[in-house]
Design a protein around this motif. Structure first.
Motif, short mmCIF file in Angstrom:
data_model
loop_
_atom_site.label_atom_id
_atom_site.label_comp_id
_atom_site.label_asym_id
_atom_site.label_seq_id
_atom_site.Cartn_x
_atom_site.Cartn_y
_atom_site.Cartn_z
N GLY A 42 60.16 -20.98 -38.36
CA GLY A 42 59.73 -19.19 -38.37
C GLY A 42 60.16 -19.35 -37.50
N GLU A 43 59.50 -19.43 -36.24
CA GLU A 43 58.87 -18.33 -35.31
C GLU A 43 60.16 -18.64 -33.67
N TRP A 44 60.66 -19.64 -33.74
CA TRP A 44 60.90 -20.68 -32.73
C TRP A 44 62.74 -21.30 -33.10
N MET A 63 66.55 -20.93 -49.98
CA MET A 63 66.76 -20.20 -48.71
C MET A 63 66.56 -21.10 -48.06
N PRO A 64 67.59 -20.75 -47.05
CA PRO A 64 67.81 -22.14 -45.79
C PRO A 64 66.62 -22.41 -45.25
N ARG A 65 65.58 -22.30 -44.30
CA ARG A 65 64.44 -22.87 -43.88
C ARG A 65 64.15 -23.68 -45.63
N TRP A 84 59.61 -19.78 -45.21
CA TRP A 84 60.69 -18.63 -46.11
C TRP A 84 60.06 -17.84 -46.92
N SER A 85 58.85 -17.69 -47.47
CA SER A 85 58.35 -16.88 -47.52
C SER A 85 58.89 -15.23 -48.02
N SER A 86 58.99 -15.20 -49.15
CA SER A 86 59.62 -13.67 -49.08
C SER A 86 58.62 -12.14 -48.49
N VAL A 126 47.48 -23.49 -51.50
CA VAL A 126 48.53 -22.43 -51.90
C VAL A 126 49.24 -22.12 -50.80
N GLY A 127 50.22 -22.06 -51.04
CA GLY A 127 51.26 -22.41 -50.10
C GLY A 127 51.84 -19.90 -50.44
N SER A 128 52.03 -19.62 -49.48
CA SER A 128 52.18 -17.41 -49.98
C SER A 128 54.28 -18.19 -50.32
N SER A 129 53.77 -17.51 -51.34
CA SER A 129 54.96 -16.64 -52.75
C SER A 129 56.42 -17.23 -51.85
N ASP A 130 57.49 -18.12 -52.55
CA ASP A 130 58.61 -17.55 -52.23
C ASP A 130 59.35 -17.17 -52.72
N SER A 131 58.64 -16.17 -54.05
CA SER A 131 59.29 -15.49 -55.23
C SER A 131 60.13 -14.66 -54.12
#
Length: 361
Positions: free
Chosen positions: A209-211, A274-276, A175-177, A133-138
């Motif tokens: 995401g972090e670098w 989103m870009p990522r 890129w998750s919201s 399950v991917g963290s939602s990008d809605s």
């Protein structure tokens, strides 16, 4: 936490490859992908829903959609037989997206749980016990920012899975919201508090995401100095190693990323991605094949927890321009295994070099 990363301990890790990460043309069918990966030496696959749908349409002779669960289950049974004939494990069904956070009583929430029940049927048919399950990008404007709601939804999903002795691997999509980082998904998994819920960690999602940043000329996050960026990123990896218990990491995904040239706009594209997210979809090669992310460092941080479970290549290599590549899938699978071996050797060798030649304080 593991004190050493001897290569001998890393060689026990089982090797997986996502079915959506190999093949570049319609003739590269799911059976051909499985054959190529098995021949190369991989021991398992991540079964991607788009590949299962295409396979179902092929063997049943008509278009099979994402809600045609009877047909998808029939195809899943055949995939199980095919993998068994190659002595391959179906590690996980993926990618289950945009599940959590919808308002109670909404059509979106009803659809999310309808999909969950259908995917559980498919999991049972193909013989995997793990759902990614991917963290939602809605958009946050639609699902809100109340973490308690996300936790509650995942608890309910965990209950549905537990009825069939199935598990949930929750992954941060960078890129998750609401949960773009490993700290976010780890906090949520802790609050969910179910034994069948753990993490899917990913070198791209963490470093990307972090670098790194696909919208800058350098390809790096530029709102802090380079020294501060490195310091903050290294501290994050140290915290990951010291914080997450090995048994709560259900599997680790590996991929690199191309530096985007010219950089993406910081705004969503015409599809709203989103870009990522766009970067993730098309610009992720195998390690040592043109990318620039600190893949070894992220993998080392995860392995320092003591984790020795499945490691899976999940790449989306559309070339440096993201427009696609043409390649032979058997050759690609072979390069994939070489990349896997080289990365594990680097994880161990660089670690021991640090121990033998420590930097003076």
């Amino acid at each position: 936490m593991s004190k050493t990363l001897a290569l001998s301990s890393l060689q026990t890790i089982q090797k997986c490859f996502a079915s959506c990460s190999i093949g570049c043309k319609p003739s590269d069918t799911l059976p051909k992908r499985i054959e190529a990966l098995s021949s190369a030496g991989f021991e398992g696959i991540e079964l991607a829903m788009p590949n299962l749908m295409a396979f179902a349409s092929e063997i049943l002779g008509h278009d099979v959609g994402p809600y045609d669960y009877d047909d998808l289950c029939a195809a899943a049974i055949e995939v199980k037989k095919l993998c068994a004939s190659k002595k391959m494990t179906i590690l996980v069904l993926q990618p289950f997206s945009n599940f959590e956070g919808w308002t109670e009583g909404s059509e979106e929430r009803e659809d999310a749980f309808r999909r969950a029940k259908g995917w559980i049927r498919i999991m049972r048919a193909c013989g995997t016990d793990l759902l990614q399950v991917g963290s939602s990008d809605s958009p946050a404007s639609k699902i809100g920012t109340d973490r308690n709601r996300f936790v509650s939804d995942l608890q309910e999903l965990a209950g549905l899975l537990a009825e069939h002795n199935l598990r949930l691997a929750y992954e941060n999509w960078c890129w998750s919201s609401h949960a773009p980082g490993w700290r976010d998904v780890w906090d949520i998994v802790q609050k969910v508090g179910r034994s069948n819920v753990g993490l899917c960690l990913d070198t791209f999602q963490t470093a990307g995401g972090e670098w790194a940043d696909p919208t800058t000329e350098s390809g790096l996050i530029e709102d802090v100095s380079r020294d501060e960026l490195e310091k903050t990123f290294n501290k994050s990896l140290e915290d990951l190693s010291a914080t997450i218990p090995a048994d709560k990491i259900f599997f680790l995904q590996i991929s690199d990323a191309y530096k985007v040239d010219p950089p993406f706009s910081k705004e969503p594209d015409e599809s709203g991605t989103m870009p990522r997210g766009r970067w993730s979809h098309d610009f992720r090669p195998l390690p040592y094949n043109g990318g620039y992310l600190p893949v070894v460092e992220v993998a080392r941080a995860v392995l320092r927890t003591g984790f020795r479970g499945w490691l899976s290549m999940e790449v989306f290599d559309g070339g440096k321009d993201g427009k696609g590549k043409d390649y032979d899938i058997q050759a690609f699978a072979t390069v994939g295994l070489q990349s896997y071996i080289k990365m594990l050797e680097a994880v161990a060798e660089e670690y021991h070099a640090l121990q033998e030649n420590p930097v003076a304080e």
